[in-house]
Scaffold this motif. Structure first.
Motif, PDB file in Angstrom:
ATOM      1  N   ALA A  32       0.840  -1.207   0.000  1.00  0.00           N
ATOM      2  CA  ALA A  32       0.000   0.000   0.000  1.00  0.00           C
ATOM      3  C   ALA A  32       0.871   1.253   0.000  1.00  0.00           C
ATOM      4  O   ALA A  32       0.567   2.231  -0.689  1.00  0.00           O
ATOM      5  CB  ALA A  32      -0.930  -0.005   1.210  1.00  0.00           C
ATOM      6  N   LEU A  33       1.956   1.239   0.760  1.00  0.00           N
ATOM      7  CA  LEU A  33       2.854   2.395   0.783  1.00  0.00           C
ATOM      8  C   LEU A  33       3.479   2.642  -0.583  1.00  0.00           C
ATOM      9  O   LEU A  33       3.587   3.791  -1.017  1.00  0.00           O
ATOM     10  CB  LEU A  33       3.953   2.195   1.826  1.00  0.00           C
ATOM     11  N   LEU A  34       3.880   1.574  -1.262  1.00  0.00           N
ATOM     12  CA  LEU A  34       4.466   1.738  -2.586  1.00  0.00           C
ATOM     13  C   LEU A  34       3.456   2.319  -3.575  1.00  0.00           C
ATOM     14  O   LEU A  34       3.795   3.177  -4.394  1.00  0.00           O
ATOM     15  CB  LEU A  34       4.995   0.396  -3.091  1.00  0.00           C
ATOM     16  N   ILE A  35       2.227   1.883  -3.502  1.00  0.00           N
ATOM     17  CA  ILE A  35       1.186   2.405  -4.401  1.00  0.00           C
ATOM     18  C   ILE A  35       0.933   3.885  -4.106  1.00  0.00           C
ATOM     19  O   ILE A  35       0.861   4.714  -5.014  1.00  0.00           O
ATOM     20  CB  ILE A  35      -0.102   1.579  -4.267  1.00  0.00           C
ATOM     21  N   ILE A  36       0.819   4.225  -2.826  1.00  0.00           N
ATOM     22  CA  ILE A  36       0.566   5.620  -2.454  1.00  0.00           C
ATOM     23  C   ILE A  36       1.725   6.512  -2.887  1.00  0.00           C
ATOM     24  O   ILE A  36       1.520   7.591  -3.448  1.00  0.00           O
ATOM     25  CB  ILE A  36       0.305   5.742  -0.941  1.00  0.00           C
ATOM     26  N   LEU A  37       2.955   6.063  -2.640  1.00  0.00           N
ATOM     27  CA  LEU A  37       4.118   6.854  -3.045  1.00  0.00           C
ATOM     28  C   LEU A  37       4.187   6.992  -4.561  1.00  0.00           C
ATOM     29  O   LEU A  37       4.548   8.048  -5.080  1.00  0.00           O
ATOM     30  CB  LEU A  37       5.403   6.227  -2.513  1.00  0.00           C
ATOM     31  N   GLY A  38       3.819   5.931  -5.270  1.00  0.00           N
ATOM     32  CA  GLY A  38       3.835   5.994  -6.726  1.00  0.00           C
ATOM     33  C   GLY A  38       2.845   6.988  -7.282  1.00  0.00           C
ATOM     34  O   GLY A  38       3.119   7.682  -8.262  1.00  0.00           O
ATOM     35  N   PHE A  39       1.668   7.070  -6.655  1.00  0.00           N
ATOM     36  CA  PHE A  39       0.642   7.972  -7.151  1.00  0.00           C
ATOM     37  C   PHE A  39       0.785   9.400  -6.631  1.00  0.00           C
ATOM     38  O   PHE A  39       0.090  10.294  -7.102  1.00  0.00           O
ATOM     39  CB  PHE A  39      -0.762   7.449  -6.805  1.00  0.00           C
ATOM     40  N   THR A  40       1.649   9.634  -5.660  1.00  0.00           N
ATOM     41  CA  THR A  40       1.834  10.993  -5.156  1.00  0.00           C
ATOM     42  C   THR A  40       3.220  11.541  -5.486  1.00  0.00           C
ATOM     43  O   THR A  40       3.337  12.652  -5.998  1.00  0.00           O
ATOM     44  CB  THR A  40       1.612  11.056  -3.635  1.00  0.00           C
ATOM     45  N   VAL A  60       7.328  14.953  -8.513  1.00  0.00           N
ATOM     46  CA  VAL A  60       8.678  15.108  -9.052  1.00  0.00           C
ATOM     47  C   VAL A  60       8.614  15.512 -10.520  1.00  0.00           C
ATOM     48  O   VAL A  60       9.352  16.396 -10.974  1.00  0.00           O
ATOM     49  CB  VAL A  60       9.492  13.806  -8.857  1.00  0.00           C
ATOM     50  N   GLN A  61       7.715  14.896 -11.285  1.00  0.00           N
ATOM     51  CA  GLN A  61       7.577  15.245 -12.694  1.00  0.00           C
ATOM     52  C   GLN A  61       7.134  16.702 -12.867  1.00  0.00           C
ATOM     53  O   GLN A  61       7.588  17.392 -13.778  1.00  0.00           O
ATOM     54  CB  GLN A  61       6.591  14.301 -13.392  1.00  0.00           C
ATOM     55  N   SER A  62       6.258  17.174 -12.001  1.00  0.00           N
ATOM     56  CA  SER A  62       5.815  18.577 -12.065  1.00  0.00           C
ATOM     57  C   SER A  62       6.966  19.527 -11.789  1.00  0.00           C
ATOM     58  O   SER A  62       7.102  20.566 -12.449  1.00  0.00           O
ATOM     59  CB  SER A  62       4.698  18.825 -11.057  1.00  0.00           C
ATOM     60  N   MET A  63       7.782  19.163 -10.807  1.00  0.00           N
ATOM     61  CA  MET A  63       8.936  20.015 -10.495  1.00  0.00           C
ATOM     62  C   MET A  63       9.913  20.050 -11.668  1.00  0.00           C
ATOM     63  O   MET A  63      10.449  21.105 -12.005  1.00  0.00           O
ATOM     64  CB  MET A  63       9.624  19.519  -9.228  1.00  0.00           C
ATOM     65  N   LEU A 109       9.180  19.501 -14.851  1.00  0.00           N
ATOM     66  CA  LEU A 109       8.533  20.185 -15.969  1.00  0.00           C
ATOM     67  C   LEU A 109       8.493  21.699 -15.767  1.00  0.00           C
ATOM     68  O   LEU A 109       8.515  22.459 -16.732  1.00  0.00           O
ATOM     69  CB  LEU A 109       7.116  19.645 -16.147  1.00  0.00           C
ATOM     70  N   SER A 110       8.470  22.135 -14.522  1.00  0.00           N
ATOM     71  CA  SER A 110       8.407  23.581 -14.258  1.00  0.00           C
ATOM     72  C   SER A 110       9.709  24.285 -14.606  1.00  0.00           C
ATOM     73  O   SER A 110       9.742  25.511 -14.670  1.00  0.00           O
ATOM     74  CB  SER A 110       8.062  23.836 -12.793  1.00  0.00           C
ATOM     75  N   THR A 111      10.771  23.552 -14.841  1.00  0.00           N
ATOM     76  CA  THR A 111      12.048  24.168 -15.217  1.00  0.00           C
ATOM     77  C   THR A 111      12.283  24.128 -16.725  1.00  0.00           C
ATOM     78  O   THR A 111      13.369  24.435 -17.175  1.00  0.00           O
ATOM     79  CB  THR A 111      13.215  23.468 -14.499  1.00  0.00           C
ATOM     80  N   ASP A 112      11.260  23.717 -17.486  1.00  0.00           N
ATOM     81  CA  ASP A 112      11.382  23.626 -18.939  1.00  0.00           C
ATOM     82  C   ASP A 112      10.447  24.609 -19.630  1.00  0.00           C
ATOM     83  O   ASP A 112       9.434  25.020 -19.076  1.00  0.00           O
ATOM     84  CB  ASP A 112      11.028  22.218 -19.429  1.00  0.00           C
ATOM     85  N   ARG A 113      10.794  24.963 -20.846  1.00  0.00           N
ATOM     86  CA  ARG A 113       9.889  25.702 -21.723  1.00  0.00           C
ATOM     87  C   ARG A 113       9.398  24.671 -22.736  1.00  0.00           C
ATOM     88  O   ARG A 113      10.181  24.054 -23.458  1.00  0.00           O
ATOM     89  CB  ARG A 113      10.617  26.834 -22.435  1.00  0.00           C
ATOM     90  N   TRP A 114       8.065  24.483 -22.768  1.00  0.00           N
ATOM     91  CA  TRP A 114       7.521  23.425 -23.621  1.00  0.00           C
ATOM     92  C   TRP A 114       6.096  23.770 -24.008  1.00  0.00           C
ATOM     93  O   TRP A 114       5.269  24.083 -23.146  1.00  0.00           O
ATOM     94  CB  TRP A 114       7.559  22.099 -22.852  1.00  0.00           C
ATOM     95  N   ASN A 115       5.781  23.693 -25.293  1.00  0.00           N
ATOM     96  CA  ASN A 115       4.427  23.978 -25.742  1.00  0.00           C
ATOM     97  C   ASN A 115       3.635  22.689 -26.011  1.00  0.00           C
ATOM     98  O   ASN A 115       2.591  22.728 -26.638  1.00  0.00           O
ATOM     99  CB  ASN A 115       4.446  24.864 -26.988  1.00  0.00           C
ATOM    100  N   MET A 116       4.128  21.572 -25.593  1.00  0.00           N
ATOM    101  CA  MET A 116       3.543  20.244 -25.715  1.00  0.00           C
ATOM    102  C   MET A 116       3.525  19.708 -27.147  1.00  0.00           C
ATOM    103  O   MET A 116       2.997  18.632 -27.386  1.00  0.00           O
ATOM    104  CB  MET A 116       2.139  20.189 -25.128  1.00  0.00           C
TER     105      MET A 116
END
Length: 118
Positions: free
Chosen positions: A46-54, A59-62, A64-71
């Motif tokens: 359960a801890l691994l699932i919770i950590l994976g979903f949070t 980390v990906q948001s952090m 991505l916030s340092t990049d310039r990207w128009n998708m």
């Protein structure tokens, strides 16, 4: 006469005192984890699932916030330039003031609620 538990103990323990299979195969029984280890092993999935979903999206948001990207095109690393742009904006001072006001309101509400409960 012996009780069933006494017979089970006699069958499972030989002369040296080692625990063996009651069928006499000579294989030792595996010990089950007990105490804190058993608790952590049962909670680990359960801890691994919770950590994976949070943690992963955070980390990906952090990153991505340092990049310039128009998708559509490739991402371009710009570092803290995005943050500097936000803080240099005209409306940023008003946003900081609004944030502080909302923070104070929240803290005051929490204090009042904690007084009512006690």
């Amino acid at each position: 006469m012996h009780t069933t538990t006494e017979l089970a103990v006699k069958l499972s323990t030989d002369r040296e005192g080692s625990t063996r299979s009651p069928r006499g195969t000579g294989r030792e029984r595996r010990r089950r984890p007990t105490g804190a280890l058993a608790g952590w092993l049962s909670v680990a999935p359960a801890l691994l699932i919770i950590l994976g979903f949070t943690s992963y999206p955070m980390v990906q948001s952090m990153l991505l916030s340092t990049d310039r990207w128009n998708m559509l095109g490739p991402r371009q690393f710009v570092g803290a330039e995005n943050y500097a742009t936000i803080l240099a904006g005209v409306a940023s001072a008003a946003l900081v003031v609004l944030f502080v006001i909302l923070l104070l309101i929240t803290v005051i509400q929490l204090r009042l609620n904690s007084r009512e409960e006690s």
